[in-house]
Design a protein around this motif. Structure first.
Motif, short mmCIF file in Angstrom:
data_model
loop_
_atom_site.label_atom_id
_atom_site.label_comp_id
_atom_site.label_asym_id
_atom_site.label_seq_id
_atom_site.Cartn_x
_atom_site.Cartn_y
_atom_site.Cartn_z
N GLY A 1 13.66 34.12 -14.09
CA GLY A 1 12.36 34.23 -13.42
C GLY A 1 11.43 33.11 -13.86
O GLY A 1 11.86 32.14 -14.47
N GLY A 2 10.16 33.25 -13.52
CA GLY A 2 9.18 32.22 -13.88
C GLY A 2 9.19 31.96 -15.37
O GLY A 2 9.20 32.90 -16.15
N SER B 1 15.67 28.15 -16.33
CA SER B 1 15.46 29.44 -15.69
C SER B 1 15.63 29.26 -14.19
O SER B 1 15.73 28.15 -13.68
CB SER B 1 14.07 30.00 -16.00
N ALA B 2 15.67 30.36 -13.50
CA ALA B 2 15.78 30.33 -12.03
C ALA B 2 15.57 31.74 -11.51
O ALA B 2 15.72 32.72 -12.24
CB ALA B 2 17.16 29.82 -11.61
N ARG B 3 15.15 31.83 -10.26
CA ARG B 3 15.29 33.08 -9.52
C ARG B 3 16.75 33.07 -9.03
O ARG B 3 17.33 32.00 -8.83
CB ARG B 3 14.36 33.11 -8.30
#
Lengths: 333, 333, 333, 333
Positions: free
Chosen positions: B10-11, B70-72
């Motif tokens: 996530g963010g 990170s990533a969605r």
């Protein structure tokens, strides 16, 4: 003994207060009266003012903004407004007027100088650094540092997400902030008036998108574009959307905006403002008029306001070429 | 001896690296293997990972972003994606998975826990502070401080021009950042989901414009509005334009944006992240699973992930009421 | 309608101005008169004061120091001084006195309360965080952040030279700042009253020197020791010299000193100060007296000043143990 | 194709990493091999080195310290040490050596140039700014800003207590930092080698104490003295004690120390370092040797290392005179 008037005009810039302080100290040193007019030229037109004493400038060297307030002043574009301002200067028996501001403020000062007998002195105070005949304007160094601190933060997210960010910095129509910030943040792209001709938008978008796709292919890092405000005709938010669309890689727009105008000035701006403020009062003792006080090669210079406003100072070709030739190889890493 | 997997999702939030460091140190202390997966859940799905050693976390306690990226991850919304992630966990013989992230990341963790036998532990890392059952999430304190430093700068220009600024802060759909930032910057208005119902936009615009006109009438200062992102249906740039239009006083929009996600974490986030990271590994030694590690009243707490994601933590009514009842009297001065 | 007196006393702490502001706003809300006395209790003894209005607190929420000045006041240790202070309170028809300060200031307040009929309210304002019955004191969070920013810079040189630095932080005789700063900067050693008994100095020096020699043997990084002021009997500059001597590795002392007391308060201190200031005036409306306003578990609490000064708040054992057990393994990396 | 060696030497300075990065990019641009030697000249003597690639300098433009480590190197004072260093350069088939450092480092470079056939290029990297023939050295601007941020904080307490603070800044034996910091913080006194002759200490102490007593008499503010390290023969802590003793007003010493060497470089240092790094590699393409690359009046200059080390750059007389004549009137306010 002389009566000096002082005002700050146009976009506020960190260090304006440091200049005000230096002028108050110098005026006291030469035993001059000093009156501050509020809200730029509006303070002359509406006669809003106060006498400035040592106690008024205690502790302001490190404060952003301006204790004299600032404003753009449309009235100065009419003959009537100029005459009204002159009337105040005459009624208040002012011998000399110091204007701290940028290009537009200096043009107002030139108008006053045409019809008023007093001395007129300009001090370059604008974050844009677009005034020629001075190496730096008051506020520029702080604005650049504020922008790099912001972009250093954005870099964290750009790298974490390996994403493209399009960061807009200020500068009106010149690229001093853009290039200095772009180089100091190791931006993958720097886009400004000096190196990015938007006449053929489709071509520009193509170039940019291709570069992004090639560079991001094998790379585990963010891709930062530092871009000048007012550059892309439809606005930089629009450009970001088009990049996203064309590359298939998320491009997030960040408009740094007004944080670049405020804050405690960095040392460079405090010292420049102090030197220029002292020199402005010194110039008044020497009965000079119609001039801007600047700094060039470390020395104070006096320049005709006419010359200072004739053209915009250009960004160093060396910086532009360095970015183009050498620094851009970092994108291969 | 156990094999632990770790990811950030996530963010990104300042302090995630401090949490990673604490987990690496703790894993070493308990003689566990630790494998970091990159790009959130994508790293599980695509098996991108590396073994994490003491040397990897040297010097990262003070760095924003996340060394694990990170990533969605949309794939986690499909059964196939979840199964793929589980396959990796099984193939890599992982005994426990630690997920640092927010609400969405925890929902992914819950899905994994349903079909995978290993332990699943969540650590709340998001600037939004919207996770319930923990007093603070990692990153919130830094984001608030970054925002107040930015707004302190904007205040300089607001005061110099006696103008209205509408400053948008992050927070997804909750007002923790908005209220904390608004109170800490002495904002003239704080607008968030908790106190500003946009169902009747015309009425809201009227109220706001009237307040601005009344307050600015006899006053020589700026008027700052701190507003939550996603609040005004047409966006906050639109709201600023409407305020300008209705009041005749310039209202400038400033979208603080992604600077709020990055930067060196403040002490609070470094320490919170360190404590939660240690406690997460401690929970693994105790064979716990399906839980989030939080901090409440200064003590570490373990909460079912189900509970932590069931609802959003609300902004303290005391803060909202204080602003409404008492702090707003400053507008009269 | 009541007349309220306000003073700040003892070492200044960032956030004192935010508390003053909140008290001014609250007093205005309840229609109370508010008089500020200067220089701590000296202002009562010498009757130096001014009425505090909304305009006086404009823009101060983000400023370090205290607009009411501060001082230690020896006169309050004599009966005569206390009586003189009470005389002023009576002559000025004060109904309630708010004292913002630390332990020593509260002891003064207790003395006044014995012989004066008015209400006495304390607000914990000290960077040391050593007041019990409140989770945090105003100024602590800012001091910790100032120290970690300074130490992050020192870390750069420590790593470049692979050298030992001994950094002294404030805290009077308690280790809240020391432990929080040490953990947040990933210090290789944290030395404070709670974990480092200097009775046998030779033994302590031996332990420390041995650890440094072992840790630095195969390592390419700096070694940072964060140490409490007043800990080493001969002073920390002396300790650094002895370490250098004993290990043959340069150990440079850095006394962070008074930078820890000033500067713009972080959000936490601004908000805490605002909440406590509001609650103090609220307590006056409720005719309370002899109490300190604190915050515990996120809620405002009122505590007898007697209790608040009876003992010093202790550093969390969990932090101490975490450092000892787990975080110190980083030295092996 | 050439083989280039690179090292950083002497006190570390913020911006050294930015210079390293620019050299790596430029070397890549010209297709040169680049080898970094660790720990200053020790890396040549002990042959500790690594090949430097694009990936090594990713993200370092904003980091303090130096990824190549630094050190003072006593061995370079002996013929044997110099010969050993030359042997390494020959064995590694180095064509050109770039040394980033200050005066002492350049003297080492001159020694190498006498007996080694390769090209030797110096880049001025020191916070002291005491190298002549260049307007600024890398690190100076950051050090000055770090010091003013610290002193702005100390000012808060000085004003709250109306007390005297004696703040020592770095600079070895020259006053560039002292004067720039003193003027930028509106110090009541600036004491450095250029304006404060300590031959007659008793007289100096008398002057200083009298000024303090006169100035503080009717004034409600702190009194800040910015003083150069190494100035007062018994050390500045001793001077503070003597001032306290003689004036009866508390004078607190603050030694800013090593925080001035570290931290993220300001924009000015990042850009200067980038320009000098590029120019150094450019000079290698042109077969230059025995020179320092500096910047004067905004243009890159090449200067013989002999000249650059012959004397120390002096502080601008204009700054010293401004402080003496005009700025000091602020003490009357």
């Amino acid at each position: 003994m002389k009566n000096i008037a002082l005002l700050t005009s146009g976009g506020d810039a960190p260090g304006m207060n440091a200049a005000i302080r230096a002028i108050v100290l110098s005026a006291h040193h030469y035993n001059y009266n000093l009156i501050g007019y509020y809200h730029g030229y509006n303070g002359l037109i509406n006669r809003e003012c106060k006498s400035l004493k040592l106690a008024d400038v205690n502790g302001i060297i490190g404060r952003g903004g301006t204790i004299l307030k600032s404003a753009r002043c449309n009235a100065m574009h009419s003959e009537q407004g100029v005459n009204q301002a002159i009337l105040t200067l005459e009624n208040d028996k002012i011998d000399a007027l110091i204007v701290i501001g940028g290009d537009g403020s200096f043009k107002g000062a030139i108008k006053l100088a045409k019809h008023w007998q007093g001395q007129v002195i300009g001090i370059p105070g604008t974050i844009d650094n677009d005034i020629c005949e001075t190496d730096y304007t008051i506020g520029f160094s702080t604005a650049v540092n504020t922008a790099i601190e912001a972009i250093d933060k954005i870099r964290d997210t750009a790298d974490a997400f390996e994403r493209v960010f399009l960061v807009e910095v200020m500068g009106r129509r010149s690229g001093h902030i853009t290039f200095n910030v772009g180089i100091a943040t190791a931006a993958e792209q720097i886009l400004s008036f000096e190196n990015f001709d938007c006449t053929d938008q489709a071509a520009r978008l193509n170039d940019l998108s291709n570069d992004i796709k090639v560079v991001q292919q094998n790379r585990h890092a963010g891709y930062l574009i530092v871009i000048a405000e007012n550059l892309w005709p439809e606005g930089n938010t629009n450009l970001a959307a088009q990049i996203t669309n064309k590359t298939g890689i998320d491009c997030t727009p960040c408009i740094l905006g007004h944080i670049q105008r405020g804050g405690a000035p960095v040392a460079k701006d405090r010292i420049l403002a102090t030197k220029l403020g002292i020199a402005a009062v010194q110039a008044i003792t020497e009965d000079k008029t119609g001039i801007m006080i600047g700094e060039s090669n470390g020395a104070v210079v006096t320049v005709l306001l006419q010359h200072a406003t004739q053209k915009t100072k250009e960004v160093s070709q060396r910086l532009i070429k360095a970015q183009h030739d050498i620094l851009s190889v970092s994108n291969q890493g």
